[in-house]
Write an enzyme that holds these catalytic residues in place. Structure first.
Site, mmCIF file in Angstrom:
data_model
loop_
_atom_site.group_PDB
_atom_site.id
_atom_site.type_symbol
_atom_site.label_atom_id
_atom_site.label_comp_id
_atom_site.label_asym_id
_atom_site.label_seq_id
_atom_site.Cartn_x
_atom_site.Cartn_y
_atom_site.Cartn_z
ATOM 1 N N ASP A 45 0.914 -1.224 -0.130
ATOM 2 C CA ASP A 45 -0.009 -0.163 -0.065
ATOM 3 C C ASP A 45 0.915 1.057 0.182
ATOM 4 O O ASP A 45 1.520 1.713 1.003
ATOM 5 C CB ASP A 45 -0.795 -0.083 1.164
ATOM 6 C CG ASP A 45 -1.881 1.129 1.151
ATOM 7 O OD1 ASP A 45 -2.903 1.100 0.781
ATOM 8 O OD2 ASP A 45 -1.394 2.344 1.867
ATOM 9 N N TYR A 50 3.279 9.908 -0.670
ATOM 10 C CA TYR A 50 4.525 9.282 -0.208
ATOM 11 C C TYR A 50 5.991 9.382 -0.579
ATOM 12 O O TYR A 50 6.873 9.291 0.053
ATOM 13 C CB TYR A 50 4.248 7.732 0.272
ATOM 14 C CG TYR A 50 2.932 7.356 1.018
ATOM 15 C CD1 TYR A 50 2.181 8.377 1.505
ATOM 16 C CD2 TYR A 50 2.400 6.044 0.991
ATOM 17 C CE1 TYR A 50 0.942 8.015 2.358
ATOM 18 C CE2 TYR A 50 1.412 5.697 1.664
ATOM 19 C CZ TYR A 50 0.435 6.747 2.039
ATOM 20 O OH TYR A 50 -0.582 6.301 3.043
ATOM 21 N N LYS A 75 -2.667 5.961 -4.573
ATOM 22 C CA LYS A 75 -3.710 6.909 -4.264
ATOM 23 C C LYS A 75 -3.490 8.047 -5.016
ATOM 24 O O LYS A 75 -2.243 8.649 -5.000
ATOM 25 C CB LYS A 75 -3.688 7.232 -2.587
ATOM 26 C CG LYS A 75 -3.584 6.036 -1.843
ATOM 27 C CD LYS A 75 -3.933 6.064 -0.435
ATOM 28 C CE LYS A 75 -3.579 4.865 0.517
ATOM 29 N NZ LYS A 75 -2.125 4.654 0.792
ATOM 30 N N HIS A 108 -7.635 9.795 -2.095
ATOM 31 C CA HIS A 108 -6.528 9.732 -0.863
ATOM 32 C C HIS A 108 -7.568 10.196 0.280
ATOM 33 O O HIS A 108 -7.654 9.909 1.356
ATOM 34 C CB HIS A 108 -5.384 10.273 -0.752
ATOM 35 C CG HIS A 108 -4.302 9.779 0.024
ATOM 36 N ND1 HIS A 108 -3.085 9.456 -0.196
ATOM 37 C CD2 HIS A 108 -4.686 9.498 1.332
ATOM 38 C CE1 HIS A 108 -2.333 9.248 0.767
ATOM 39 N NE2 HIS A 108 -3.315 9.282 1.902
HETATM 40 P P1 NAD Z 1 0.933 1.774 11.764
HETATM 41 O O1 NAD Z 1 -0.238 1.860 12.901
HETATM 42 O O2 NAD Z 1 1.101 0.561 10.875
HETATM 43 O O3 NAD Z 1 2.196 1.988 12.961
HETATM 44 C C1 NAD Z 1 3.431 1.969 12.403
HETATM 45 C C2 NAD Z 1 4.166 2.172 13.651
HETATM 46 O O4 NAD Z 1 4.107 0.960 14.490
HETATM 47 C C3 NAD Z 1 5.598 2.009 13.179
HETATM 48 O O5 NAD Z 1 6.317 3.042 12.615
HETATM 49 C C4 NAD Z 1 6.372 1.495 14.501
HETATM 50 O O6 NAD Z 1 6.459 2.417 15.266
HETATM 51 C C5 NAD Z 1 5.287 0.721 15.101
HETATM 52 N N1 NAD Z 1 5.479 -0.752 14.752
HETATM 53 C C6 NAD Z 1 5.287 -1.395 13.800
HETATM 54 N N2 NAD Z 1 5.250 -3.007 13.913
HETATM 55 C C7 NAD Z 1 5.455 -3.069 15.338
HETATM 56 C C8 NAD Z 1 5.925 -4.208 16.076
HETATM 57 N N3 NAD Z 1 5.887 -5.392 15.559
HETATM 58 N N4 NAD Z 1 5.922 -4.027 17.349
HETATM 59 C C9 NAD Z 1 5.989 -2.804 17.919
HETATM 60 N N5 NAD Z 1 5.602 -1.843 17.018
HETATM 61 C C10 NAD Z 1 5.445 -1.822 15.956
HETATM 62 O O7 NAD Z 1 0.878 3.182 11.036
HETATM 63 P P2 NAD Z 1 0.817 3.530 9.601
HETATM 64 O O8 NAD Z 1 2.223 3.362 8.806
HETATM 65 O O9 NAD Z 1 0.324 4.859 9.400
HETATM 66 O O10 NAD Z 1 -0.421 2.679 8.922
HETATM 67 C C11 NAD Z 1 -0.265 1.614 7.944
HETATM 68 C C12 NAD Z 1 -0.386 1.767 6.653
HETATM 69 O O11 NAD Z 1 -1.683 2.558 6.268
HETATM 70 C C13 NAD Z 1 0.768 3.157 6.127
HETATM 71 O O12 NAD Z 1 1.864 2.804 5.902
HETATM 72 C C14 NAD Z 1 -0.070 3.448 4.949
HETATM 73 O O13 NAD Z 1 0.171 2.467 3.870
HETATM 74 C C15 NAD Z 1 -1.437 3.489 5.325
HETATM 75 N N6 NAD Z 1 -1.920 4.950 5.698
HETATM 76 C C16 NAD Z 1 -2.996 5.585 4.855
HETATM 77 C C17 NAD Z 1 -3.545 6.776 5.347
HETATM 78 C C18 NAD Z 1 -4.688 7.061 4.406
HETATM 79 O O14 NAD Z 1 -4.757 8.516 4.515
HETATM 80 N N7 NAD Z 1 -4.990 6.517 3.660
HETATM 81 C C19 NAD Z 1 -2.911 7.162 6.294
HETATM 82 C C20 NAD Z 1 -2.001 6.724 7.160
HETATM 83 C C21 NAD Z 1 -1.418 5.325 6.844
#
Ligand code: NAD
Length: 275
Positions: A45, A50, A75, A108
């Protein structure tokens, strides 16, 4: 094991667990996505905003994995909602990804203050008809906006990608999605690490009971309530850990206890505030 797939409302199959690359440094994206593909992820994704579509594309090209085994989402950014601009934007994304089509293309954010999300949705319908994406959906849309774009076009998005984690579990939107036949994609599935989700009692107790980590419990919770989910990590070990969630199952009681953690704890922007 293999990752379960979900059939979207247009018949397209999506792997329920993927890898997200929000805030993955463009200079490191090829290496990190390569780690994810090696760990077994087949669903990536990304988004134009990004700035790392090229790195995603490079990792895919280098992997040698057949195109039809991969599911790639990108997106449309907020300043490209006008039709001409949206058509140019998908071509730019495809060029950066090195792909002839993506699997899922999303609006998005709805940017309601600009009132152009219906036009953006009409553009995505055309982009799908041109074969540049296999499926189309939206992100960060609320109930009224979903109803409005469907009423205006007769086309229901295959997914709505929304902020969703145990502290902010979006019951109202999930219920509306179900009524409309839209699948829920959960962004920020681990709360983006912004609150103490992973040390909450219900999460820690389930982790201890199953001999897994709190993050694995939360990812399992998403999968078991039916969300499509793509946690992000830069660390090879966590990338592998977040994919290793098919060797255990939460009990109904554990799922229910984690669902009770909802405290309307939004960690990202409210969609009304994004332009
Ligand atoms: P997430 O909830 O996946 O959190 C990522 C963070 O969680 C990492 O940076 C790390 O600090 C922690 N983490 C990851 N694995 C871990 C583990 N095993 N143990 C402990 N901590 C851990 O947040 P995200 O990246 O914002 O969301 C996932 C995906 O969703 C994004 O990468 C993106 O592709 C998507 N996204 C979309 C939007 C949108 O507006 N459509 C907004 C934000 C994110």
């Amino acid at each position: 094991f293999s990752v379960p797939t979900i059939e979207l409302n247009d018949g397209i199959q999506i792997p329920q667990l993927g890898f997200g690359v929000f805030k993955v440094d463009p200079a490191e994206t090829e290496r990190i996505v390569t780690d994810a593909l090696e760990a077994g992820y087949r669903h990536i994704d990304t988004a134009a905003i990004y700035g790392n579509e090229e790195g995603v594309g490079a990792a895919i090209a280098k992997s040698g994995i057949a195109r039809d085994e991969l599911f790639v989402t990108t997106k449309l950014w907020n300043d490209r909602h006008q039709k001409d601009s949206a058509h140019a934007a998908i071509d730019e994304s495809l060029a950066k990804l090195g792909l002839e089509h993506v699997d899922l293309y999303l609006v998005h954010w709805p940017t309601p203050a600009k009132n152009d999300y219906v036009e953006a949705w009409q553009a995505l319908i055309e982009i799908k008809e041109l074969g540049k994406t296999r499926s189309i959906g939206v992100s960060n849309h609320q109930v009224a906006q979903l109803d409005e774009i469907i009423a205006a076009t007769g086309v229901t998005p295959s997914v709505n990608q929304i902020e969703l984690h145990p502290g902010f579990s979006q019951l109202e939107l999930r219920t509306h999605h179900q009524k409309l036949g839209i699948h829920t994609e959960a962004w920020g599935p681990l709360g983006q690490g912004k609150y103490d989700l992973l040390s909450r009692g219900a999460v820690v107790a389930a982790a201890e009971a199953h001999g897994v980590t709190p993050a694995q419990v939360v990812i399992r919770w998403h999968l078991q309530i039916g969300n499509i989910v793509f946690p992000k990590s830069n660390a090879k070990e966590r990338i592998a850990q977040n994919f290793d969630v098919f060797g255990f199952e939460l009990t109904e009681g554990e799922v229910a206890a984690i669902t009770l953690l909802d405290e309307n704890n939004r960690v990202g922007s409210h969609p009304d505030d994004v332009n």
